[in-house]
Design a protein around this motif. Structure first.
Motif, short mmCIF file in Angstrom:
data_model
loop_
_atom_site.label_atom_id
_atom_site.label_comp_id
_atom_site.label_asym_id
_atom_site.label_seq_id
_atom_site.Cartn_x
_atom_site.Cartn_y
_atom_site.Cartn_z
N LYS A 28 0.78 -1.07 -0.12
CA LYS A 28 0.30 0.07 0.03
C LYS A 28 1.11 1.13 -0.64
N HIS A 29 0.58 2.18 -0.80
CA HIS A 29 1.36 2.94 -0.79
C HIS A 29 0.29 4.35 -1.20
N TYR A 30 1.15 5.98 -0.44
CA TYR A 30 0.63 6.80 -0.14
C TYR A 30 1.67 7.58 -1.09
N GLY A 31 1.27 7.95 -2.64
CA GLY A 31 1.86 9.05 -3.12
C GLY A 31 2.88 7.98 -3.15
N PRO A 32 4.25 8.97 -2.80
CA PRO A 32 5.94 8.33 -2.41
C PRO A 32 5.28 7.65 -1.42
N THR A 33 4.92 7.33 -1.03
CA THR A 33 5.31 7.11 1.20
C THR A 33 4.78 5.65 0.75
N VAL A 34 6.00 4.87 1.54
CA VAL A 34 5.52 3.29 1.20
C VAL A 34 4.05 3.25 2.78
N ALA A 35 3.46 2.95 2.27
CA ALA A 35 2.70 2.96 3.70
C ALA A 35 2.91 1.25 4.32
N LEU A 36 3.01 -0.46 3.25
CA LEU A 36 3.00 -1.24 3.59
C LEU A 36 3.27 -1.91 2.18
N ASP A 37 4.94 -2.65 2.56
CA ASP A 37 5.63 -3.15 1.75
C ASP A 37 5.96 -4.95 1.24
N GLY A 38 4.72 -5.50 0.33
CA GLY A 38 5.17 -6.63 -0.07
C GLY A 38 4.73 -7.73 0.70
N LEU A 39 3.93 -7.21 2.43
CA LEU A 39 3.39 -8.16 3.40
C LEU A 39 3.28 -9.92 2.88
N ASP A 40 4.12 -10.20 3.01
CA ASP A 40 3.46 -11.93 4.05
C ASP A 40 3.62 -12.20 4.91
N LEU A 41 2.44 -12.78 4.59
CA LEU A 41 1.95 -13.17 6.69
C LEU A 41 0.49 -13.79 6.14
N GLU A 42 0.46 -15.09 7.85
CA GLU A 42 0.06 -16.20 7.34
C GLU A 42 -0.91 -16.26 9.26
N VAL A 43 -1.94 -15.88 9.09
CA VAL A 43 -2.21 -15.93 10.83
C VAL A 43 -3.18 -17.62 10.57
N ARG A 44 -2.98 -18.51 11.76
CA ARG A 44 -3.44 -19.56 11.87
C ARG A 44 -4.76 -19.75 11.69
N GLU A 45 -6.01 -20.82 12.40
CA GLU A 45 -7.01 -20.58 12.71
C GLU A 45 -6.58 -20.52 14.35
N GLY A 46 -7.31 -19.52 14.99
CA GLY A 46 -7.50 -19.14 16.06
C GLY A 46 -6.03 -19.31 16.84
N GLU A 47 -5.42 -18.53 16.23
CA GLU A 47 -4.31 -17.75 16.86
C GLU A 47 -4.74 -16.60 17.32
#
Length: 363
Positions: free
Chosen positions: A11-30
């Protein structure tokens, strides 16, 4: 409840990088906490999952469903906000029941009452159902907000700093209650906080963010004992980590790190380290012991009593400082006292001085 998956989400806001290539897994019940300072990307991640923001790239899944392009109402998530967002003109019962009242088709009145009373009982607010938000405490309002989310039986609960408006004692009590509630429900919870104590207390795993990038994702004990880099080591903990520049001494024998405060044995052999140059030593205050030593070169610059702990700022002749934690019942030192430091080699970390990446951890 369900799993949550981020795959290459940005996610970007113009030149500002708010989130860069996120890989994340949340398991069931975590119970997963998104932890980081302001502007680190944790709230952006939660809002992307809720559908309040659109991703510029990547894929978000809840269970087997790709929700990347779905509107919030079709994601089957429930969000609890920092300010609770209760309706002041509705009673506690009506606030909790509201998601069911607007559901189409609407459940019958008996079903709504049964669900509201069950949730209120779990949260310990059954006696408050006839009251209005202004007539109950902040902690009780927080429980009402949780109840309004729980009554929907969502796939995932999203909690956005829900304890930040409470006083310190109530926050600690609510942390305990939240943990007990999660154990009882077994729900999947994604929780945003900037408070590392909350994250350490509540979480199955913690995702630490900085400048829009995921720095480390691991159980609390691993985050604390084996930080992935200097940022994580410094951010997670009651006090900042002490960092000391210096040089390794020793080859195949026992290694030591020579600093302005003296020679610090590392309790490990030279073959255990993949890198020898450009290192920094990281030591939390509890890894440093202090004992009086007449005529020593180190002196106490500041003593701070914090309940059961005494924090001592120790200074060398070149003004290099470290903060050590001591037991005030065992150590009585005042500013100006000369001391000797003892470093626990099992709690010492070495980081690459340029990148900040962890190179070695104590055993």
């Amino acid at each position: 409840m369900s799993t949550v998956s981020f795959r290459g989400v940005s996610k970007h806001y113009g030149p500002t990088v708010a989130l860069d290539g996120l890989d994340l897994e949340v398991r069931e019940g975590e119970f997963v906490s998104l932890l980081g300072p302001s502007g680190s990307g944790k709230s952006t991640t939660l809002n992307l999952l809720a559908g309040l923001l659109d991703a510029d790239a990547g894929e978000i899944r809840i269970g087997a469903t790709d929700v990347t392009l779905l509107p919030p109402e079709r994601r089957d998530v429930a969000m609890v906000f920092q300010n609770y967002a209760l309706y002041p003109h509705l009673t506690v019962f009506e606030n909790i029941a509201f998601p069911l009242e607007v559901r189409r088709p609407r459940p019958d009145a008996a079903t709504i009452r049964e669900k509201v009373e069950r949730v209120a009982g779990l949260l310990g607010i059954a006696a408050l159902l006839a009251r209005y938000p202004k007539e109950i405490s902040g902690g009780q309002q927080q429980r009402v907000a949780l109840g309004r989310a729980m009554v929907r039986d969502p796939k995932v609960f999203l909690l956005d700093e829900p304890l930040s408006n409470l006083d310190a004692r109530l926050r600690i009590r609510m942390r305990r209650d939240l943990k007990a509630l999660h154990q009882a429900l077994g729900s999947t919870i994604v929780y945003v906080t900037h408070d590392q104590s909350e994250a350490m207390t509540l979480s199955s795993r913690i995702a630490v963010f900085d400048h829009g990038r995921l720095q480390q994702y691991a159980p609390p004990a691993e985050i604390y004992d084996r930080p992935a880099n200097a940022f994580v080591a410094n951010f997670v903990g009651d006090r900042e980590t002490n960092f000391l520049d210096g040089a390794l001494e020793g080859t195949d024998g026992e290694l030591a790190f020579v600093t302005a405060l003296g020679r610090i044995p590392l309790g490990r052999r030279g073959s255990a380290l993949p890198s020898r140059a450009g290192l920094r030593l990281g030591a939390r205050p509890e890894a440093i012991g202090v004992e009086p030593a007449a005529g020593a070169e180190l002196r106490v610059a500041l003593a701070e009593l914090s309940g059961a702990d005494l924090f001592l700022t120790v200074q060398g002749r070149d003004n290099t400082e470290v903060v050590a934690r001591a037991d005030p019942r065992a150590v009585r030192l005042e500013p100006g006292a000369t001391v000797r430091l003892r470093f626990d080699p099992t709690r010492l970390h070495l980081f690459d001085a340029e990148s900040g990446a962890a190179v070695s951890h104590g055993s």
